[in-house]
Enzyme design. Sequence first.
Site, PDB file in Angstrom:
ATOM      1  N   GLU A 160       0.740  -1.207   0.045  1.00  9.43           N
ATOM      2  CA  GLU A 160       0.029  -0.226  -0.056  1.00  9.43           C
ATOM      3  C   GLU A 160       0.874   1.315  -0.120  1.00  9.43           C
ATOM      4  OE1 GLU A 160      -0.459  -2.566   2.074  1.00  9.43           O
ATOM      5  OE2 GLU A 160      -2.514  -3.373   1.661  1.00  9.43           O
TER       6      GLU A 160
ATOM      7  N   PHE B 261     -11.731  -7.751  13.491  1.00  2.75           N
ATOM      8  CA  PHE B 261     -10.494  -8.151  12.555  1.00  2.75           C
ATOM      9  C   PHE B 261     -10.416  -7.078  11.649  1.00  2.75           C
ATOM     10  CE2 PHE B 261      -9.187 -10.309   8.758  1.00  2.75           C
ATOM     11  CZ  PHE B 261      -7.933 -10.516   9.241  1.00  2.75           C
ATOM     12  N   GLN B 262      -8.968  -6.569  11.614  1.00  2.00           N
ATOM     13  CA  GLN B 262      -8.482  -5.904  10.662  1.00  2.00           C
ATOM     14  C   GLN B 262      -9.099  -4.359  10.874  1.00  2.00           C
ATOM     15  OE1 GLN B 262      -8.274  -7.482   6.765  1.00  2.00           O
ATOM     16  NE2 GLN B 262      -6.091  -8.036   7.324  1.00  2.00           N
TER      17      GLN B 262
ATOM     18  N   LYS C 231     -17.857  -1.363   5.781  1.00  2.00           N
ATOM     19  CA  LYS C 231     -18.321  -2.347   4.868  1.00  2.00           C
ATOM     20  C   LYS C 231     -19.794  -2.497   4.615  1.00  2.00           C
ATOM     21  CE  LYS C 231     -17.162  -7.021   3.262  1.00  2.00           C
ATOM     22  NZ  LYS C 231     -16.261  -8.209   3.597  1.00  2.00           N
TER      23      LYS C 231
ATOM     24  N   MET D  49      24.336   9.234   2.144  1.00  2.00           N
ATOM     25  CA  MET D  49      24.122  10.740   2.628  1.00  2.00           C
ATOM     26  C   MET D  49      24.372  10.390   3.991  1.00  2.00           C
ATOM     27  SD  MET D  49      23.570  13.661   2.206  1.00  2.00           S
ATOM     28  CE  MET D  49      22.560  14.037   0.831  1.00  2.00           C
TER      29      MET D  49
HETATM   30  C1  LIG Z   1      18.182  14.732   1.608  1.00  2.00           C
HETATM   31  C2  LIG Z   1      17.531  16.051   1.117  1.00  2.00           C
HETATM   32  C3  LIG Z   1      18.108  17.280   0.893  1.00  2.00           C
HETATM   33  C4  LIG Z   1      17.643  18.432   0.667  1.00  2.00           C
HETATM   34  N1  LIG Z   1      18.209  19.511   0.376  1.00  2.00           N
HETATM   35  C5  LIG Z   1      17.740  20.680  -0.347  1.00  2.00           C
HETATM   36  C6  LIG Z   1      18.433  21.662  -0.648  1.00  2.00           C
HETATM   37  O1  LIG Z   1      19.617  21.784  -0.799  1.00  2.00           O
HETATM   38  N2  LIG Z   1      17.515  22.763  -1.477  1.00  2.00           N
HETATM   39  C7  LIG Z   1      16.200  22.507  -1.254  1.00  2.00           C
HETATM   40  O2  LIG Z   1      15.533  23.488  -1.955  1.00  2.00           O
HETATM   41  N3  LIG Z   1      15.644  21.836  -0.717  1.00  2.00           N
HETATM   42  C8  LIG Z   1      15.978  20.561  -0.297  1.00  2.00           C
HETATM   43  N4  LIG Z   1      15.542  19.556   0.382  1.00  2.00           N
HETATM   44  C9  LIG Z   1      13.923  19.651   0.296  1.00  2.00           C
HETATM   45  C10 LIG Z   1      13.409  20.339   1.498  1.00  2.00           C
HETATM   46  O3  LIG Z   1      13.614  19.592   2.369  1.00  2.00           O
HETATM   47  C11 LIG Z   1      11.882  20.935   1.080  1.00  2.00           C
HETATM   48  O4  LIG Z   1      11.072  19.776   0.699  1.00  2.00           O
HETATM   49  C12 LIG Z   1      11.962  22.100   0.165  1.00  2.00           C
HETATM   50  O5  LIG Z   1      13.009  22.964   0.047  1.00  2.00           O
HETATM   51  C13 LIG Z   1      10.621  22.698   0.190  1.00  2.00           C
HETATM   52  O6  LIG Z   1      10.260  23.306  -1.219  1.00  2.00           O
HETATM   53  P1  LIG Z   1       9.316  24.402  -1.318  1.00  2.00           P
HETATM   54  O7  LIG Z   1       9.719  25.682  -0.047  1.00  2.00           O
HETATM   55  O8  LIG Z   1       9.207  25.010  -2.680  1.00  2.00           O
HETATM   56  O9  LIG Z   1       8.009  24.208  -0.496  1.00  2.00           O
HETATM   57  P2  LIG Z   1       6.899  23.023  -1.071  1.00  2.00           P
HETATM   58  O10 LIG Z   1       6.994  22.118   0.069  1.00  2.00           O
HETATM   59  O11 LIG Z   1       6.902  22.620  -2.411  1.00  2.00           O
HETATM   60  O12 LIG Z   1       5.405  23.822  -0.534  1.00  2.00           O
HETATM   61  C14 LIG Z   1       5.048  24.914  -1.479  1.00  2.00           C
HETATM   62  C15 LIG Z   1       4.526  26.040  -0.960  1.00  2.00           C
HETATM   63  O13 LIG Z   1       3.724  26.730  -1.804  1.00  2.00           O
HETATM   64  C16 LIG Z   1       2.510  26.789  -1.444  1.00  2.00           C
HETATM   65  N5  LIG Z   1       1.622  26.797  -2.536  1.00  2.00           N
HETATM   66  C17 LIG Z   1       0.943  25.625  -3.006  1.00  2.00           C
HETATM   67  N6  LIG Z   1       0.246  25.694  -3.971  1.00  2.00           N
HETATM   68  C18 LIG Z   1       0.078  27.149  -4.441  1.00  2.00           C
HETATM   69  C19 LIG Z   1      -0.532  27.830  -5.487  1.00  2.00           C
HETATM   70  N7  LIG Z   1      -1.435  27.434  -6.338  1.00  2.00           N
HETATM   71  N8  LIG Z   1      -0.130  29.254  -5.104  1.00  2.00           N
HETATM   72  C20 LIG Z   1       0.767  29.973  -4.271  1.00  2.00           C
HETATM   73  N9  LIG Z   1       1.223  29.085  -3.057  1.00  2.00           N
HETATM   74  C21 LIG Z   1       0.975  27.660  -3.382  1.00  2.00           C
HETATM   75  C22 LIG Z   1       1.847  25.919  -0.247  1.00  2.00           C
HETATM   76  O14 LIG Z   1       1.307  26.569   0.810  1.00  2.00           O
HETATM   77  C23 LIG Z   1       3.775  25.893   0.261  1.00  2.00           C
HETATM   78  O15 LIG Z   1       3.888  26.943   1.166  1.00  2.00           O
HETATM   79  C24 LIG Z   1      15.984  18.555   0.574  1.00  2.00           C
HETATM   80  C25 LIG Z   1      15.156  17.073   0.964  1.00  2.00           C
HETATM   81  C26 LIG Z   1      15.996  16.026   1.240  1.00  2.00           C
HETATM   82  C27 LIG Z   1      15.372  14.728   1.304  1.00  2.00           C
HETATM   83  C1  LIG Z   2      12.322   5.746   5.167  1.00  2.00           C
HETATM   84  C2  LIG Z   2      13.557   6.536   5.300  1.00  2.00           C
HETATM   85  N1  LIG Z   2      14.555   5.892   6.476  1.00  2.00           N
HETATM   86  C3  LIG Z   2      15.699   6.654   6.911  1.00  2.00           C
HETATM   87  C4  LIG Z   2      15.990   7.882   6.042  1.00  2.00           C
HETATM   88  C5  LIG Z   2      17.482   8.395   6.444  1.00  2.00           C
HETATM   89  N2  LIG Z   2      18.188   8.432   5.399  1.00  2.00           N
HETATM   90  C6  LIG Z   2      18.384   9.462   4.534  1.00  2.00           C
HETATM   91  S1  LIG Z   2      19.287   9.379   3.054  1.00  2.00           S
HETATM   92  C7  LIG Z   2      19.709   7.973   3.704  1.00  2.00           C
HETATM   93  C8  LIG Z   2      20.682   6.855   2.723  1.00  2.00           C
HETATM   94  C9  LIG Z   2      20.281   6.469   1.578  1.00  2.00           C
HETATM   95  O1  LIG Z   2      21.117   5.730   1.092  1.00  2.00           O
HETATM   96  P1  LIG Z   2      21.003   5.260  -0.518  1.00  2.00           P
HETATM   97  O2  LIG Z   2      19.314   5.138  -1.027  1.00  2.00           O
HETATM   98  O3  LIG Z   2      21.707   4.047  -0.850  1.00  2.00           O
HETATM   99  O4  LIG Z   2      21.362   6.791  -1.348  1.00  2.00           O
HETATM  100  P2  LIG Z   2      22.777   7.495  -1.397  1.00  2.00           P
HETATM  101  O5  LIG Z   2      22.792   8.506  -0.241  1.00  2.00           O
HETATM  102  O6  LIG Z   2      23.865   6.382  -1.074  1.00  2.00           O
HETATM  103  O7  LIG Z   2      22.835   8.098  -2.795  1.00  2.00           O
HETATM  104  C10 LIG Z   2      19.139   7.611   5.015  1.00  2.00           C
HETATM  105  C11 LIG Z   2      19.193   6.151   5.828  1.00  2.00           C
HETATM  106  C12 LIG Z   2      15.164   8.454   5.233  1.00  2.00           C
HETATM  107  N3  LIG Z   2      15.482   9.500   4.421  1.00  2.00           N
HETATM  108  N4  LIG Z   2      14.067   7.598   4.787  1.00  2.00           N
END
Ligand SMILES: Cc1cc2nc3c(=O)[nH]c(=O)nc-3n(C[C@H](O)[C@H](O)[C@H](O)COP(=O)(O)OP(=O)(O)OC[C@H]3O[C@@H](n4cnc5c(N)ncnc54)[C@H](O)[C@@H]3O)c2cc1C
Ligand SMILES: Cc1ncc(C[n+]2csc(CCOP(=O)(O)OP(=O)(O)O)c2C)c(N)n1
Length: 583
Positions: A52, A114-115, A164, A481
Amino acid sequence: MTRQMSGAKMIVQALIDQGVDTVFGYPGGAVLPIYDEVFQQNAIRHILVRHEQGAVHAAEGYARSTGKPGVVLVTSGPGATNAVTGLTDALMDSIPLIVLTGQVPTFMIGSDAFQEADTVGITRPCTKHNWLVKETDKLAGVIHEAFHVATSGRPGPVLVDIPKDVQFATGTYMPPKPSTSHYQPKLKGDMDAITELVAAIEKAKRPIFYTGGGVINSGPAASQLLRELVAATGFPITSTLMGLGSYPASGEKWIGMLGMHGLYEANMAMHDCDLMINIGARFDDRITGRLDAFSPKSIKAHIDIDPSSINKVIKTDIPIVGDVGHVLEDILKVWKSRGRKTNAEAVAKWWTQIEEWKKVDCLKFTQKGKTIKPQHALARLEALTKQYDRYICTEVGQHQMWAAQYLGFEDPNRWMTSGGLGTMGYGFPASIGVQIGHPDALVINVAGEASWLMNMQEMGTAVQYRLPVKQFILNNERLGMVRQWQELLHGERYSHSWSDALPDFVKLAEAFGAKGILCSDPADLDDAIMEMINHDGPVIFDCLVTKHENCFPMIPSGKAHNEMLLGEAETQGVIDSKGSVLV
Ligand SMILES: Cc1cc2nc3c(=O)[nH]c(=O)nc-3n(C[C@H](O)[C@H](O)[C@H](O)COP(=O)(O)OP(=O)(O)OC[C@H]3O[C@@H](n4cnc5c(N)ncnc54)[C@H](O)[C@@H]3O)c2cc1C
Ligand SMILES: Cc1ncc(C[n+]2csc(CCOP(=O)(O)OP(=O)(O)O)c2C)c(N)n1
């Protein structure tokens, strides 16, 4: 016209009337009446996933890439709880989903049947709204309202829990009506605030557009208006991870992604700007770094459809609540009517500074030796696939950030990644949803081997529905990472961040009836990528890459925007200890 029918039939009829063509789901006892109705019609295609969580991520991929809401159907108890990660992911990233869950009969609720699980209780914090429907007569109305809530304002996931007995009972079907809902988010921005922003645009010496996922949520027209505004003003534009593609990566004013792994020039420009125009972004902590050091000298405007986003993290000087498309249209109108003014001389000087920052060449890497560098793998993937009708998904980790840095996006809705929740296991099922929405496109999931294994069971789905999704795994045999943070911030103590029991990915592909490709030599890379592209079925591409590569630039947590670690670019000797360019 109203009609009498069973609750189960009503559900399918409501989906058809809402224009749904695909449902991602997994059956079980509490949804069998609905599955029986699904069996007896041809208007909606049901995709049987293998878990799921996979159904919800697939629906997210479908939704993000098509602009239509994604629909999920799962059973009660474990079916619903397995959907929770996907719901949370969609809530964080503003993805419109309608999740239908079966529930035990109304007269058994609360008896530890159940469930049985308290699905509305469990999912209340991870949905935009949810409903438990106890009367068949109300079912159709609730489903129509669910579509309205999921797709209006700030989009998000909603859930309808359906016992259901409500599915078996007969009731009156109500077709959708032009919305009578009380939920009517404000689309037009306040004209006084828009005029204040235009006045600031006219005066700004060091302006920047900071754009985000809200531009994509607003639809393709918003992206076009953004391009028009950028071209007309000549201001630099950066974007968050979630906004990539709303302005083209090849665009003249594009200065790259910002944030923790963003480009040097984008982060420096954010730090030093005097006018920051936030368009549909939410000042996420990956962007702001240390809050008290975030862009200290700027006037900040914030356009967001969700009033609760404004002033949540950063105090805004010019707040504008409204839809990006509507607000940009009004900004352009007012700006043109006032004579299309900018402080061109100062902005030209600002560009000179930005060009200096660009010289740092922060994404520089050198491919040497017999092992493929992940950056090189992505640079080659970009060169060999950018001319295709291409959609990219990612998992979570270093590979995700390198994909954001080394792949270019010219249009919105082409980039599917888990930003807010950072859900490993998102990318593969998301790629399945994208391929369902775009059967003839080239759909690639850039993955790390660890993330990919989290939902690898969906290989069965890809093969069963003959979906030619390409799983491009950058295999460093590490939780890369996590390992990077341990190297840089935890004294190189690599606590549980590696695996020495990985599967043979080629054999794994073959076991599912798909194609596997192994590539370890840089000299073979181009041919291997072409082989992947040209294969007409699903492919697992196992790309063995350097094991201890770090992803730079990086703003370490708690540091300011201009305190980036730069990796190879640093060795060019052009940056001082404060991050300023010396050339
Ligand atoms: C390992 C990792 C590293 C990351 N590193 C970075 C990084 O270096 N740089 C980076 O940018 N992000 C990074 N992120 C992502 C970060 O965590 C956020 O998800 C991201 O920065 C959020 O993007 P955003 O501000 O565009 O918001 P979103 O989450 O896309 O939110 C959108 C915003 O727009 C608003 N909105 C929605 N629809 C409308 C509309 N029609 N009109 C007006 N407003 C609207 C919402 O209310 C909200 O406030 C990383 C994520 C991971 C997993
Ligand atoms: C479900 C979940 N568990 C743990 C983490 C923490 N986490 C972030 S990046 C990462 C490692 C990812 O490894 P891999 O998919 O091999 O990618 P790489 O960073 O090596 O490119 C972990 C464990 C997460 N983001 N999501």
